[in-house]
Design a protein around this motif. Structure first.
Motif, PDB file in Angstrom:
ATOM      1  N   GLN A  94       0.857  -1.508  -0.183  1.00 35.29           N
ATOM      2  CA  GLN A  94      -0.214   0.180   0.184  1.00 35.29           C
ATOM      3  C   GLN A  94       0.489   1.141   0.657  1.00 35.29           C
ATOM      4  O   GLN A  94       0.036   2.120  -0.689  1.00 35.29           O
ATOM      5  CB  GLN A  94      -0.938   0.087   1.328  1.00 35.29           C
ATOM      6  CG  GLN A  94      -2.040  -1.132   1.084  1.00 35.29           C
ATOM      7  CD  GLN A  94      -2.905  -1.141   0.172  1.00 35.29           C
ATOM      8  OE1 GLN A  94      -3.017  -0.065  -0.622  1.00 35.29           O
ATOM      9  NE2 GLN A  94      -3.748  -2.280  -1.124  1.00 35.29           N
ATOM     10  N   GLU A  95       1.854   1.355   0.835  1.00 38.77           N
ATOM     11  CA  GLU A  95       2.784   2.620   0.710  1.00 38.77           C
ATOM     12  C   GLU A  95       3.765   2.662  -0.287  1.00 38.77           C
ATOM     13  O   GLU A  95       4.179   3.755  -0.468  1.00 38.77           O
ATOM     14  CB  GLU A  95       3.784   2.664   1.856  1.00 38.77           C
ATOM     15  CG  GLU A  95       3.015   2.061   2.945  1.00 38.77           C
ATOM     16  CD  GLU A  95       4.010   2.223   4.201  1.00 38.77           C
ATOM     17  OE1 GLU A  95       5.798   1.509   4.357  1.00 38.77           O
ATOM     18  OE2 GLU A  95       3.082   2.354   5.455  1.00 38.77           O
ATOM     19  N   SER A  96       4.202   1.032  -1.081  1.00 37.50           N
ATOM     20  CA  SER A  96       4.339   1.247  -2.114  1.00 37.50           C
ATOM     21  C   SER A  96       4.268   2.876  -3.561  1.00 37.50           C
ATOM     22  O   SER A  96       2.913   2.595  -3.412  1.00 37.50           O
ATOM     23  CB  SER A  96       4.861  -0.037  -3.105  1.00 37.50           C
ATOM     24  OG  SER A  96       3.927  -0.354  -3.883  1.00 37.50           O
ATOM     25  N   GLU A  97       4.661   2.391  -5.014  1.00 36.58           N
ATOM     26  CA  GLU A  97       3.759   3.550  -6.184  1.00 36.58           C
ATOM     27  C   GLU A  97       4.094   2.300  -6.836  1.00 36.58           C
ATOM     28  O   GLU A  97       3.797   2.949  -7.543  1.00 36.58           O
ATOM     29  CB  GLU A  97       5.563   4.216  -6.158  1.00 36.58           C
ATOM     30  CG  GLU A  97       5.505   5.674  -5.318  1.00 36.58           C
ATOM     31  CD  GLU A  97       6.635   6.441  -5.122  1.00 36.58           C
ATOM     32  OE1 GLU A  97       7.007   6.740  -6.963  1.00 36.58           O
ATOM     33  OE2 GLU A  97       7.127   7.261  -4.703  1.00 36.58           O
ATOM     34  N   LEU A  98       4.339   1.117  -6.637  1.00 33.30           N
ATOM     35  CA  LEU A  98       3.526   0.344  -7.667  1.00 33.30           C
ATOM     36  C   LEU A  98       1.825   0.690  -8.145  1.00 33.30           C
ATOM     37  O   LEU A  98       1.048   0.783  -6.978  1.00 33.30           O
ATOM     38  CB  LEU A  98       3.881  -0.784  -6.979  1.00 33.30           C
ATOM     39  CG  LEU A  98       5.030  -1.533  -6.502  1.00 33.30           C
ATOM     40  CD1 LEU A  98       4.522  -2.891  -6.180  1.00 33.30           C
ATOM     41  CD2 LEU A  98       5.358  -1.678  -7.546  1.00 33.30           C
ATOM     42  N   SER A  99       1.436   0.279  -9.469  1.00 29.89           N
ATOM     43  CA  SER A  99       0.236   0.184  -9.610  1.00 29.89           C
ATOM     44  C   SER A  99      -0.959  -1.103  -9.196  1.00 29.89           C
ATOM     45  O   SER A  99       0.567  -1.839  -8.608  1.00 29.89           O
ATOM     46  CB  SER A  99       0.533  -0.261 -11.202  1.00 29.89           C
ATOM     47  OG  SER A  99       1.006  -1.325 -11.059  1.00 29.89           O
ATOM     48  N   GLU A 100      -1.655  -0.860  -9.356  1.00 27.65           N
ATOM     49  CA  GLU A 100      -2.402  -2.080  -8.450  1.00 27.65           C
ATOM     50  C   GLU A 100      -2.255  -3.654  -8.984  1.00 27.65           C
ATOM     51  O   GLU A 100      -2.515  -4.388  -8.611  1.00 27.65           O
ATOM     52  CB  GLU A 100      -3.935  -1.311  -8.560  1.00 27.65           C
ATOM     53  CG  GLU A 100      -4.736  -2.441  -7.963  1.00 27.65           C
ATOM     54  CD  GLU A 100      -4.227  -1.857  -6.434  1.00 27.65           C
ATOM     55  OE1 GLU A 100      -4.746  -3.372  -5.355  1.00 27.65           O
ATOM     56  OE2 GLU A 100      -4.085  -0.834  -5.606  1.00 27.65           O
ATOM     57  N   LYS A 103       0.808  -4.479  -8.052  1.00 30.69           N
ATOM     58  CA  LYS A 103       0.581  -5.124  -6.415  1.00 30.69           C
ATOM     59  C   LYS A 103       0.122  -6.474  -6.348  1.00 30.69           C
ATOM     60  O   LYS A 103      -0.011  -7.571  -5.702  1.00 30.69           O
ATOM     61  CB  LYS A 103       0.106  -4.040  -5.757  1.00 30.69           C
ATOM     62  CG  LYS A 103       0.505  -3.193  -5.009  1.00 30.69           C
ATOM     63  CD  LYS A 103      -0.193  -1.554  -4.966  1.00 30.69           C
ATOM     64  CE  LYS A 103       0.321  -0.754  -3.948  1.00 30.69           C
ATOM     65  NZ  LYS A 103      -0.784   0.741  -3.447  1.00 30.69           N
TER      66      LYS A 103
END
Length: 143
Positions: A94-100, A103
């Motif tokens: 959730q804290e990462s900048e990855l796309s959904e 994730k």
């Protein structure tokens, strides 16, 4: 089509949504030229998935073939996350900048890893070489 077969699409949709996967995600994970529209057709029960796709469906959705076909939960082999580890992973995701989508890939990899470890405990000879290969890779990364 029997009532249980008609419900397969409903169970696919339920499990896909439970894992926060889009139809496109599910199609991508299954591969074999599966499209988002084909997944939609399964879920809307207008088309029954080919039996050759059930191995991938059960792996990706973390369930058993028995549950997908019949809805019998007593034989469900749902892969359960370790609550503390899942919570930590979910927080980091959730804290990462990855796309959904990215994730979801990591969530799937974690489930698959847990399934491999469960199999290693139940059938050590089947996964011994795989686990050793993972251990060698881990040692190389640590160097």
């Amino acid at each position: 089509m029997t009532e249980s077969m008609q419900s397969v699409g409903i169970r696919i949709k339920e499990l896909r949504e439970k894992q926060s996967l889009t139809r496109q995600d599910l199609a991508s994970y299954i591969g074999r030229d599966i499209s988002e529209k084909e997944v939609q057709a399964w879920e809307e029960q207008s088309v029954f998935p080919g039996f050759e796709k059930f191995d991938e469906l059960t792996d990706v959705l973390g369930t058993s073939l028995d549950y997908l076909l019949s809805g019998k939960k007593e034989h469900d082999q749902q892969i359960y996350f370790l609550p503390d580890v899942l919570e930590e992973i979910e927080e980091k995701l959730q804290e990462s900048e990855l796309s959904e989508r990215e994730k979801n890939k990591y969530r799937l990899m974690y489930r698959q890893f847990v399934a491999i470890m469960e199999m290693a405990i139940e059938q050590p000879k089947r996964v011994e070489s795989f686990v050793e290969s993972m251990a060698q890779t881990w040692r190389m990364i640590q160097e």
